[in-house]
Design a protein around this motif. Structure first.
Motif, mmCIF file in Angstrom:
data_model
loop_
_atom_site.group_PDB
_atom_site.id
_atom_site.type_symbol
_atom_site.label_atom_id
_atom_site.label_comp_id
_atom_site.label_asym_id
_atom_site.label_seq_id
_atom_site.Cartn_x
_atom_site.Cartn_y
_atom_site.Cartn_z
ATOM 1 N N ASN A 6 -8.234 -4.999 -5.223
ATOM 2 C CA ASN A 6 -7.728 -4.601 -3.917
ATOM 3 C C ASN A 6 -6.546 -5.500 -3.564
ATOM 4 O O ASN A 6 -6.597 -6.710 -3.784
ATOM 5 C CB ASN A 6 -8.842 -4.727 -2.870
ATOM 6 C CG ASN A 6 -8.464 -4.118 -1.553
ATOM 7 O OD1 ASN A 6 -7.403 -4.420 -1.010
ATOM 8 N ND2 ASN A 6 -9.319 -3.266 -1.038
ATOM 9 N N THR A 42 -9.423 -3.532 -11.723
ATOM 10 C CA THR A 42 -8.753 -3.030 -10.536
ATOM 11 C C THR A 42 -9.046 -3.984 -9.389
ATOM 12 O O THR A 42 -10.188 -4.380 -9.184
ATOM 13 C CB THR A 42 -9.242 -1.610 -10.196
ATOM 14 O OG1 THR A 42 -8.991 -0.776 -11.323
ATOM 15 C CG2 THR A 42 -8.517 -1.052 -8.998
ATOM 16 N N SER A 98 -3.422 0.968 -2.487
ATOM 17 C CA SER A 98 -4.239 -0.130 -1.963
ATOM 18 C C SER A 98 -4.931 -0.931 -3.052
ATOM 19 O O SER A 98 -5.476 -1.985 -2.792
ATOM 20 C CB SER A 98 -5.281 0.415 -0.978
ATOM 21 O OG SER A 98 -6.141 1.317 -1.652
ATOM 22 N N GLU A 99 -4.929 -0.412 -4.275
ATOM 23 C CA GLU A 99 -5.511 -1.130 -5.399
ATOM 24 C C GLU A 99 -4.502 -1.209 -6.532
ATOM 25 O O GLU A 99 -3.722 -0.285 -6.745
ATOM 26 C CB GLU A 99 -6.778 -0.433 -5.896
ATOM 27 C CG GLU A 99 -7.902 -0.465 -4.888
ATOM 28 C CD GLU A 99 -9.172 0.175 -5.412
ATOM 29 O OE1 GLU A 99 -9.092 0.995 -6.339
ATOM 30 O OE2 GLU A 99 -10.241 -0.139 -4.879
ATOM 31 N N ASP A 119 -5.507 -6.725 -0.868
ATOM 32 C CA ASP A 119 -5.838 -7.823 0.058
ATOM 33 C C ASP A 119 -6.395 -9.055 -0.647
ATOM 34 O O ASP A 119 -6.384 -10.150 -0.097
ATOM 35 C CB ASP A 119 -6.853 -7.359 1.105
ATOM 36 C CG ASP A 119 -6.265 -6.342 2.066
ATOM 37 O OD1 ASP A 119 -5.026 -6.337 2.233
ATOM 38 O OD2 ASP A 119 -7.038 -5.551 2.633
ATOM 39 N N LYS A 120 -6.890 -8.895 -1.857
ATOM 40 C CA LYS A 120 -7.507 -10.001 -2.594
ATOM 41 C C LYS A 120 -6.513 -10.791 -3.446
ATOM 42 O O LYS A 120 -6.847 -11.834 -3.985
ATOM 43 C CB LYS A 120 -8.622 -9.483 -3.509
ATOM 44 C CG LYS A 120 -9.687 -8.690 -2.804
ATOM 45 C CD LYS A 120 -10.500 -9.540 -1.883
ATOM 46 C CE LYS A 120 -11.593 -8.692 -1.237
ATOM 47 N NZ LYS A 120 -12.114 -9.269 -0.046
ATOM 48 N N THR A 141 0.827 -1.200 0.000
ATOM 49 C CA THR A 141 0.000 0.000 0.000
ATOM 50 C C THR A 141 0.864 1.254 0.000
ATOM 51 O O THR A 141 0.568 2.214 -0.708
ATOM 52 C CB THR A 141 -0.953 -0.006 1.213
ATOM 53 O OG1 THR A 141 -1.770 -1.173 1.133
ATOM 54 C CG2 THR A 141 -1.833 1.221 1.234
#
Length: 190
Positions: free
Chosen positions: A56, A54, A23-24, A58-59, A18
């Motif tokens: 995230n 796009t 964050s993306e 975290d994914k 990040t």
């Protein structure tokens, strides 16, 4: 040289990502086709299409996150000798806590200095390890709950991604810094 992600701490890796990439992350796939015919008259046609999305951070899979940060990290060094002067306080280009770093030629060993195996750094219970790189060492810091996960990489040549943390209590023989340690986020086997 091929490397394989052998250790990671997802939360810290996501925080570093990040800070460097956002964050993306936009993932794009571009396809292009060229057709040409050349006799006396030049004929040609080109077409292309692009698909993007796009996602995230975290994914994503840990390997995807780690490789993206590895490619984008602003400071990469082959050994501690290359950056030692930046690790010493009072230098003009002094590195500060929070700086992400990739060290390429490192061997990691358990810290056997009494009283230094387990420490508290940045409000986190941690374990310390010794990172040997050339003539110098630097204390590596890992989550206390993840110390056993390092067993397969101990003594092996690795690449390490981490973030500098203030850790004045960790001093090693031939230390590259008396006040900084590297909080380890990812390790690649070389």
């Amino acid at each position: 040289m091929s490397t394989y992600l052998a250790y990671f701490e997802r939360k810290l890796l996501a925080q570093i990502t990040t800070g460097i990439l956002g964050s993306e992350i936009s993932i794009a796939l571009t396809e292009a086709t060229n057709v040409g015919l050349n006799f006396k008259i030049i004929l040609g046609s080109t077409s292309s299409s692009q698909h993007s999305s796009t996602v995230n951070v975290d994914k994503l899979l840990p390997e995807q996150i780690a490789d993206a940060v590895k490619d984008a990290c602003p400071l990469t060094a082959n050994s501690l000798e290359e950056i030692r002067s930046k690790l010493l306080p009072g230098q003009e280009e002094h590195l500060k806590p929070g700086t992400p770093i990739i060290l390429k030629k490192v061997k990691i060993y358990k810290n056997r200095i009494p009283g230094q195996q387990y420490i508290r750094v940045a409000d986190e219970e941690c374990a310390s390890v010794i990172m040997e790189s050339g003539q110098f060492n630097l204390c590596g810091i890992v989550s206390r709950t993840k110390i056993e996960d390092l067993e397969p990489v101990l003594g092996e040549p690795v690449e390490v991604l981490g973030v500098l943390r203030f850790a004045p209590m960790l001093k090693t023989k031939a230390s590259a810094s008396d006040s900084l340690g590297l909080r380890i986020a990812a390790i690649w086997l070389r």
